[in-house]
Scaffold this active site. Sequence first.
Site, PDB file in Angstrom:
ATOM      1  N   ASP A  14      24.675  85.859  51.767  1.00  0.00           N
ATOM      2  CA  ASP A  14      23.803  85.593  52.908  1.00  0.00           C
ATOM      3  C   ASP A  14      23.343  84.140  52.810  1.00  0.00           C
ATOM      4  OD1 ASP A  14      21.962  85.491  50.894  1.00  0.00           O
ATOM      5  OD2 ASP A  14      20.491  86.748  51.896  1.00  0.00           O
ATOM      6  N   LYS A  32      29.804  90.669  55.381  1.00  0.00           N
ATOM      7  CA  LYS A  32      28.499  90.700  54.711  1.00  0.00           C
ATOM      8  C   LYS A  32      27.944  92.127  54.682  1.00  0.00           C
ATOM      9  CE  LYS A  32      24.557  88.910  56.369  1.00  0.00           C
ATOM     10  NZ  LYS A  32      23.605  87.909  56.858  1.00  0.00           N
TER      11      LYS A  32
END
Length: 224
Positions: free
Chosen positions: A142, A124
């Site tokens: 996310d 991420k």
Amino acid sequence: MNNLTDAKRAKAIVERLSAEYPDASCTLDFESPWALMVGAILAAQCTDERVNKITPELFDRFPDIQSAAEAELSDIEPIIRSCGLFRNKARAIKGSASMIIERFDGRIPETREALLELPGIGRKIANLMLGDAFGQQEIVVDTHCKRLAKLMGFTTSDDPLAVERDLLSVVPENERTRWGHLMVSHGREVCRARCRRCFSCGIRDLCQYGTAVDASDKKEDDCV
Ligand code: SF4
């Protein structure tokens, strides 16, 4: 749902949400790739707002990669304590800074493979860095991005890697970075985890979940 292909649907969603959230961008304050990386490390299980309150003092004290590498953990920890997991985060900041200096000649690497070698940097954060610090096109999956992708009908998975793969096959290539920011904006403003305001949503006709709900699903607070 309408007859558009998933790719056309995703393109239309980008167009409409871009008009709705023209300023959608990374909500961490940063003036350099290093500042973004530190902010992203601190943001794990913490809000971006809190991180933005912490980072000015941190960068006053340790303004660059070199000073972070030379810092004592005991000097970093009290500054970042309020964002939680502070011992791990301090280790990740110092460890990443040290590795950038020793392995990458003091420059933050610009490939996912190399970024993932840094302590505390997962996919991420790596994608965030590639997209927002280095101008590449990457989707950051996310919590908002994952939830909305499922509601919109672009994935059936809860696994971030599978969600990313599914989104990569439909989101326009030149809009991948923006996609993540738009999902955060829409996920905060309209399509909240506990209150989906489908009847006020500008992309309802493009959303699998939205087109399946009807007025009887609406609760008193207008959420479904
Ligand atoms: S229609 Fe409902 S579920 Fe779909 S994006 Fe909008 S608020 Fe979320």
